[in-house]
Each structure stands twice: as C-alpha cells, then as structure tokens.
Design a protein around this motif. Structure first.
Motif, PDB file in Angstrom:
ATOM      1  N   GLY A 105       0.815  -1.214   0.000  1.00  0.00           N
ATOM      2  CA  GLY A 105       0.000   0.000   0.000  1.00  0.00           C
ATOM      3  C   GLY A 105       0.843   1.256   0.000  1.00  0.00           C
ATOM      4  N   ALA A 106       1.960   1.260   0.733  1.00  0.00           N
ATOM      5  CA  ALA A 106       2.843   2.420   0.773  1.00  0.00           C
ATOM      6  C   ALA A 106       3.522   2.642  -0.575  1.00  0.00           C
ATOM      7  CB  ALA A 106       3.893   2.230   1.870  1.00  0.00           C
ATOM      8  N   ASN A 107       3.912   1.549  -1.237  1.00  0.00           N
ATOM      9  CA  ASN A 107       4.518   1.675  -2.567  1.00  0.00           C
ATOM     10  C   ASN A 107       3.547   2.315  -3.556  1.00  0.00           C
ATOM     11  OD1 ASN A 107       7.045   0.594  -1.993  1.00  0.00           O
ATOM     12  ND2 ASN A 107       6.383  -1.501  -2.338  1.00  0.00           N
ATOM     13  N   GLU A 108       2.301   1.884  -3.462  1.00  0.00           N
ATOM     14  CA  GLU A 108       1.271   2.430  -4.351  1.00  0.00           C
ATOM     15  C   GLU A 108       1.005   3.898  -4.025  1.00  0.00           C
ATOM     16  OE1 GLU A 108      -1.517   2.010  -7.485  1.00  0.00           O
ATOM     17  OE2 GLU A 108      -0.091   0.523  -6.725  1.00  0.00           O
ATOM     18  N   PHE A 109       0.957   4.214  -2.724  1.00  0.00           N
ATOM     19  CA  PHE A 109       0.631   5.569  -2.265  1.00  0.00           C
ATOM     20  C   PHE A 109       1.759   6.556  -2.581  1.00  0.00           C
ATOM     21  CE2 PHE A 109       0.600   8.558   1.496  1.00  0.00           C
ATOM     22  CZ  PHE A 109      -0.431   9.357   1.024  1.00  0.00           C
ATOM     23  N   LEU A 110       3.033   6.146  -2.350  1.00  0.00           N
ATOM     24  CA  LEU A 110       4.177   7.045  -2.483  1.00  0.00           C
ATOM     25  C   LEU A 110       4.935   6.868  -3.800  1.00  0.00           C
ATOM     26  CD1 LEU A 110       5.523   6.685   1.166  1.00  0.00           C
ATOM     27  CD2 LEU A 110       4.228   8.609   0.218  1.00  0.00           C
ATOM     28  N   SER A 111       4.414   6.020  -4.679  1.00  0.00           N
ATOM     29  CA  SER A 111       5.025   5.791  -6.005  1.00  0.00           C
ATOM     30  C   SER A 111       6.452   5.278  -5.892  1.00  0.00           C
ATOM     31  CB  SER A 111       5.006   7.091  -6.837  1.00  0.00           C
ATOM     32  OG  SER A 111       3.698   7.574  -6.977  1.00  0.00           O
ATOM     33  N   THR A 112       6.684   4.345  -5.007  1.00  0.00           N
ATOM     34  CA  THR A 112       7.999   3.723  -4.876  1.00  0.00           C
ATOM     35  C   THR A 112       7.979   2.362  -5.566  1.00  0.00           C
ATOM     36  OG1 THR A 112       7.400   2.719  -2.753  1.00  0.00           O
ATOM     37  CG2 THR A 112       8.475   4.869  -2.692  1.00  0.00           C
ATOM     38  N   ASN A 113       9.174   1.828  -5.810  1.00  0.00           N
ATOM     39  CA  ASN A 113       9.292   0.549  -6.506  1.00  0.00           C
ATOM     40  C   ASN A 113      10.447  -0.237  -5.896  1.00  0.00           C
ATOM     41  OD1 ASN A 113       9.093  -1.559  -8.335  1.00  0.00           O
ATOM     42  ND2 ASN A 113      10.337  -0.495  -9.884  1.00  0.00           N
ATOM     43  N   ASN A 114      10.114  -1.219  -5.070  1.00  0.00           N
ATOM     44  CA  ASN A 114      11.137  -2.053  -4.423  1.00  0.00           C
ATOM     45  C   ASN A 114      12.171  -1.184  -3.707  1.00  0.00           C
ATOM     46  OD1 ASN A 114      12.303  -4.535  -3.712  1.00  0.00           O
ATOM     47  ND2 ASN A 114      13.699  -4.514  -5.469  1.00  0.00           N
ATOM     48  N   GLN A 115      11.699  -0.178  -2.961  1.00  0.00           N
ATOM     49  CA  GLN A 115      12.567   0.758  -2.258  1.00  0.00           C
ATOM     50  C   GLN A 115      12.116   0.883  -0.795  1.00  0.00           C
ATOM     51  OE1 GLN A 115      11.582   3.822  -5.221  1.00  0.00           O
ATOM     52  NE2 GLN A 115      13.801   4.220  -5.405  1.00  0.00           N
ATOM     53  N   ALA A 116      13.026   1.376   0.043  1.00  0.00           N
ATOM     54  CA  ALA A 116      12.708   1.639   1.443  1.00  0.00           C
ATOM     55  C   ALA A 116      13.644   2.730   1.947  1.00  0.00           C
ATOM     56  CB  ALA A 116      12.852   0.383   2.291  1.00  0.00           C
ATOM     57  N   HIS A 117      13.278   3.343   3.038  1.00  0.00           N
ATOM     58  CA  HIS A 117      14.157   4.326   3.674  1.00  0.00           C
ATOM     59  C   HIS A 117      14.993   3.702   4.787  1.00  0.00           C
ATOM     60  CE1 HIS A 117      10.950   7.220   2.169  1.00  0.00           C
ATOM     61  NE2 HIS A 117      12.052   7.593   1.564  1.00  0.00           N
ATOM     62  N   GLU A 118      14.552   2.546   5.256  1.00  0.00           N
ATOM     63  CA  GLU A 118      15.208   1.969   6.441  1.00  0.00           C
ATOM     64  C   GLU A 118      14.989   0.461   6.458  1.00  0.00           C
ATOM     65  OE1 GLU A 118      14.656   3.953  10.387  1.00  0.00           O
ATOM     66  OE2 GLU A 118      13.455   2.166  10.808  1.00  0.00           O
ATOM     67  N   ILE A 119      15.991  -0.243   6.965  1.00  0.00           N
ATOM     68  CA  ILE A 119      15.840  -1.660   7.266  1.00  0.00           C
ATOM     69  C   ILE A 119      16.192  -1.846   8.739  1.00  0.00           C
ATOM     70  CG2 ILE A 119      16.628  -4.015   6.817  1.00  0.00           C
ATOM     71  CD1 ILE A 119      17.280  -3.185   3.985  1.00  0.00           C
ATOM     72  N   ALA A 120      15.225  -2.257   9.534  1.00  0.00           N
ATOM     73  CA  ALA A 120      15.465  -2.523  10.956  1.00  0.00           C
ATOM     74  C   ALA A 120      15.846  -3.988  11.125  1.00  0.00           C
ATOM     75  CB  ALA A 120      14.217  -2.203  11.773  1.00  0.00           C
ATOM     76  N   ILE A 121      16.933  -4.226  11.835  1.00  0.00           N
ATOM     77  CA  ILE A 121      17.476  -5.576  11.980  1.00  0.00           C
ATOM     78  C   ILE A 121      17.434  -5.994  13.443  1.00  0.00           C
ATOM     79  CG2 ILE A 121      19.493  -7.048  11.608  1.00  0.00           C
ATOM     80  CD1 ILE A 121      20.425  -5.012   9.501  1.00  0.00           C
ATOM     81  N   ALA A 122      16.891  -7.170  13.705  1.00  0.00           N
ATOM     82  CA  ALA A 122      16.891  -7.746  15.051  1.00  0.00           C
ATOM     83  C   ALA A 122      17.967  -8.823  15.125  1.00  0.00           C
ATOM     84  CB  ALA A 122      15.517  -8.337  15.383  1.00  0.00           C
ATOM     85  N   LEU A 123      18.807  -8.742  16.159  1.00  0.00           N
ATOM     86  CA  LEU A 123      19.892  -9.695  16.346  1.00  0.00           C
ATOM     87  C   LEU A 123      19.577 -10.655  17.478  1.00  0.00           C
ATOM     88  CD1 LEU A 123      22.900  -7.187  16.128  1.00  0.00           C
ATOM     89  CD2 LEU A 123      21.894  -8.541  14.282  1.00  0.00           C
ATOM     90  N   GLU A 124      20.363 -11.706  17.577  1.00  0.00           N
ATOM     91  CA  GLU A 124      20.177 -12.677  18.658  1.00  0.00           C
ATOM     92  C   GLU A 124      20.446 -12.052  20.022  1.00  0.00           C
ATOM     93  OE1 GLU A 124      22.639 -15.990  17.797  1.00  0.00           O
ATOM     94  OE2 GLU A 124      21.405 -16.713  16.129  1.00  0.00           O
ATOM     95  N   ASN A 125      21.382 -11.094  20.074  1.00  0.00           N
ATOM     96  CA  ASN A 125      21.739 -10.452  21.338  1.00  0.00           C
ATOM     97  C   ASN A 125      22.036  -8.990  21.071  1.00  0.00           C
ATOM     98  OD1 ASN A 125      23.185  -9.562  23.734  1.00  0.00           O
ATOM     99  ND2 ASN A 125      23.385 -11.733  24.254  1.00  0.00           N
ATOM    100  N   GLN A 126      21.459  -8.106  21.897  1.00  0.00           N
ATOM    101  CA  GLN A 126      21.649  -6.676  21.684  1.00  0.00           C
ATOM    102  C   GLN A 126      23.099  -6.237  21.847  1.00  0.00           C
ATOM    103  OE1 GLN A 126      22.476  -4.421  24.231  1.00  0.00           O
ATOM    104  NE2 GLN A 126      22.245  -5.700  26.052  1.00  0.00           N
ATOM    105  N   SER A 127      23.906  -7.006  22.575  1.00  0.00           N
ATOM    106  CA  SER A 127      25.308  -6.647  22.771  1.00  0.00           C
ATOM    107  C   SER A 127      26.123  -6.784  21.481  1.00  0.00           C
ATOM    108  CB  SER A 127      25.933  -7.522  23.863  1.00  0.00           C
ATOM    109  OG  SER A 127      25.913  -8.890  23.487  1.00  0.00           O
ATOM    110  N   GLN A 128      25.577  -7.453  20.473  1.00  0.00           N
ATOM    111  CA  GLN A 128      26.279  -7.639  19.204  1.00  0.00           C
ATOM    112  C   GLN A 128      26.077  -6.464  18.247  1.00  0.00           C
ATOM    113  OE1 GLN A 128      24.244 -11.178  17.981  1.00  0.00           O
ATOM    114  NE2 GLN A 128      25.591 -12.569  19.096  1.00  0.00           N
ATOM    115  N   ALA A 129      25.275  -5.471  18.628  1.00  0.00           N
ATOM    116  CA  ALA A 129      24.857  -4.420  17.697  1.00  0.00           C
ATOM    117  C   ALA A 129      26.033  -3.639  17.119  1.00  0.00           C
ATOM    118  CB  ALA A 129      23.878  -3.470  18.390  1.00  0.00           C
ATOM    119  N   ARG A 130      26.946  -3.169  17.965  1.00  0.00           N
ATOM    120  CA  ARG A 130      28.070  -2.359  17.487  1.00  0.00           C
ATOM    121  C   ARG A 130      28.957  -3.158  16.524  1.00  0.00           C
ATOM    122  NH1 ARG A 130      29.044   2.491  20.100  1.00  0.00           N
ATOM    123  NH2 ARG A 130      28.022   2.804  22.118  1.00  0.00           N
TER     124      ARG A 130
END
Length: 405
Positions: free
Chosen positions: A208-233
């Motif tokens: 729906g956002a792609n249709e609304f904002l005229s995007t095509n296989n695009q994003a502004h952000e990818i949020a990633i979840a890891l096994e442990n938050q201490s691995q983030a850095r």
C-alpha cells in the motif's frame, strides 16, 4: 608451601577475628553481586524492550539519512539486500520501512501524521508492534473488498479524528517521484497508547505504501533484530553493504537514551564503590590490628634470617586467602536471590515510562560478569588495603620489635 601453611595457621589462630572479617567481606560480595545483578539485568531488560519496541538492534539507511532525512534517500534493490542481511549468522529478522510525512483527513478534521510503510510479516517478527494492537486486526498486505488498502493508526490520532476500526481515512502527501500522493484507506486497527511511539503514526502495508508514495522495491530503512543486543556495534561495523548505505547500532540511533542510561549506570557503580570502600576500611582495621599484635613475632622471624619480602608476602597471602574464602561464602549466599531475580524479578507497583516504553518488572541478570566482578573487586581491594600492614611488618626492626610490649 611453607608460606601457605604459616598463612593458614595465622588465620585459624584467631578464629573469631578471622570469622568476623570473612563475614564482613562475604556481606560485601553479597551486596555487590545482588546490586550488580539488578543493575545489569534491569538495563538489559530495558534495552531489549526499547529495541524491540520499534528501533531494532541495527538500522540500515542511505549514508546521511539519519542526520538529514529525505524521502528521496532510499535503499534500492530492496529484495536482494534483505536476502543478504537475513543470511547473516546473528540476524533473527529484518524489516524494511518507508517513511513519509502526511496530512490525515477525516470527519472534517485534519491532523499531521507520520506514514510508515511496513512488511506486516517481517515487522511482526522484528518488533513488538503486532502486540500493541488494541482494537481491530493486524495489517494485511492486500486490499479490502472495496478496493482500499488497510491502515493501522495510533490511538492519539484515532481520538483526534474520531476514528474507529472500519472507518475511512484520507492521506495527502508527496510521492517520491515528485507527484501529489493522495488516497483513501480503510482502518483495520488502532495501535499503542497516548504515550507510546505509535500515537500519531499511520501504518500501511509495504504494498500500500509503494502504491501511495510511487515507490518501486525501495525503502528508507531496514530494521534488523539480532540474537543479542550486545552484538549491535560489532554487527553494524562489519556488515558488508553497498557504498551508498550505512549501518548504525541502536546506541547511535537512540543516542540520547543511551547516554542517559550510561550516566545512570555510572551512578550505580559509584554506590557499589562506596559499599566496597566501607568493607575495605573494616578489612584494613582487622589486618592492621593483627599485624601490630604480632610485632614481636615478626621481629623473631627477621632475627632468625627471614627475608623482608617473605614477611610481606605472608601478610598479603593471609588477606588473599580470607578474601577468596569470603567470596565463596558470598557466592553461596547470593546464588539463590540472583537466580530468583533473573527468573521472576521484582514487580513495580506502577509501570515506568522510559523512552515511550512501559517498564514494570525489574529483572536481575545471572552471568559470569555478575559473579566474577564482585569477587575480583573484593580480592583486589583486600590485597590493596593490606599493602600498608604488610609493608609495616616487612620493615620491622628485629631489636625494636622484640622489645615491644
């Protein structure tokens, strides 16, 4: 070996004093371990709630999107990049997002909102958003029978525009191609509370956002979840990305929250240091008193040829043995409460809002760090405060010592 036998003999020679010293240091270990468990466990729990709420552990953006957001700074070739990220060993899930400011209209009222396009399946695996649906049903990546895409709205927005599940919402924004974006959406759910991050957001499916904002296989952000938050850095620093993209750990994304948490942790460490200082003063008093009472003994040892460094090592060894024994006793005393705190925790009478996240249970942490750091601290501080009595005994003049009363 002889030095060890002498040290053990001197410890057991005055059992009452040795027992009181051991109990004092055991109490210090117990307090340090339990307080450290609560401190580290609570912070870890807060970080987990905070990162799972909406930020994720790591985020991927266009190189300067965080400092200067723009709808034109997009991540291209989204499907290929998501597949590459998901194949990383430490990644549990990754969710793309599209952002756009918009004007919401309903019931003759308008309100500024933040439109967020999400993949419903991936977002539910990455954050707690799906658990925040208070009315209606989770977002779907399809149209209704009337040909409208569905949307989820925050509770404050629903209240301001007098909207409920099943009502229609008009959004007006700007498409990424420069066109005017406007469309009607059917509300499928109300999410969050008046204090939560979602309160004025509108969530659309990625389709729906792609249709609304005229995007095509695009994003502004990818949020990633890891096994442990201490691995983030480490993960953010080592992930292989195209040159125009960058990865940032949650510590950088929510820098103000991270810095305030670090300041609070330093305050807790100061409290722990004060406890250890008070215990060390008691140990110093005990060791110094014992050394003064044995002045004549040290004089005799020096007179028969015992080297000063052996006398020095004898005093330090006695203190170290007492410290090690006290850590063992303190560990046995602390195991049960730390286990309880790490599994059940303490329920607060009222929830605390931290960064828009509701925090009501204080959990402890059961780890090698929690158990070893107090032991190292107790042993090191005990040996440190024993240096002066040991030096005093080692520099005893035999004639003066044997004349002492």
């Amino acid at each position: 070996m002889m030095l060890l036998k002498l040290a053990l003999r001197n410890i057991f020679r005055n059992r009452r004093r040795s027992l009181l010293t051991l109990l004092s240091m055991s109490g210090g270990y117990f307090l340090l371990a339990t307080m450290l468990s609560m401190s580290e466990g609570s912070y870890s729990h807060i970080i987990n709630l905070f990162t799972q709420d909406h930020t994720g552990h790591v985020q991927v953006h266009h190189s300067d999107y965080l400092s200067r957001p723009s709808p034109y700074k997009t991540i291209d070739n989204l499907s290929l990049l998501l597949e590459q990220i998901s194949q990383q060993d430490d990644v549990t899930s990754a969710s793309p997002r599209i952002y756009a400011p918009a004007l919401a209209f309903a019931n003759d009222k308008t309100f500024p909102v933040q439109v967020i396009g999400i993949d419903p399946h991936l977002e539910a695996r990455t954050t707690l958003l799906a658990q925040k649906v208070t009315q209606g049903s989770w977002l779907e990546n399809s149209m209704t029978g009337q040909g409208l895409f569905t949307a989820m709205i925050g509770s404050s927005l629903a209240k301001n525009l007098h909207l409920g599940v099943g009502d229609e919402l008009i959004l007006i924004s700007q498409g990424i191609d420069g066109s005017i974006a406007n469309d009607i959406f059917s509300i499928s759910a109300i999410v969050g509370t008046a204090e939560s991050y979602e309160r004025n957001n509108v969530y659309l499916s990625l389709l729906g956002a792609n249709e609304f904002l005229s995007t095509n296989n695009q994003a502004h952000e990818i949020a990633i979840a890891l096994e442990n938050q201490s691995q983030a850095r480490h993960f953010a620093a080592n992930i292989d990305l195209p040159p125009e993209l960058t990865a940032a750990p949650w510590q950088k994304i929510e820098e103000s929250f991270y810095k305030s948490m670090q300041v609070d942790k330093k305050g807790n460490y100061i409290s722990l240091a004060v406890i250890m200082f008070l215990v060390s003063i008691g140990v110093l008093n005990t060791v110094l008193m014992g050394t003064m009472e044995r002045t004549r003994e040290f004089g005799v040892l020096k007179a028969i040829g015992t080297r000063s460094e052996l006398v020095f090592m004898l005093i330090l060894l006695e203190s170290a043995l007492l410290a090690i024994a006290s850590c063992i006793v303190g560990l046995l005393l602390a195991l049960l409460p730390i286990t309880y705190l790490s599994r059940t925790g303490l329920l607060l009478p009222e929830p605390i809002d931290i960064g828009g996240v509701q925090f009501q249970v204080m959990l402890g942490e059961f780890s090698a760090f929690v158990l070893l750091l107090p032991a190292i601290t107790v042993i090191a501080s005990t040996v440190l405060v024993s240096l002066f009595p040991a030096y005093r005994a080692a520099t005893t003049v035999p004639v003066q010592a044997m004349q002492a009363t």
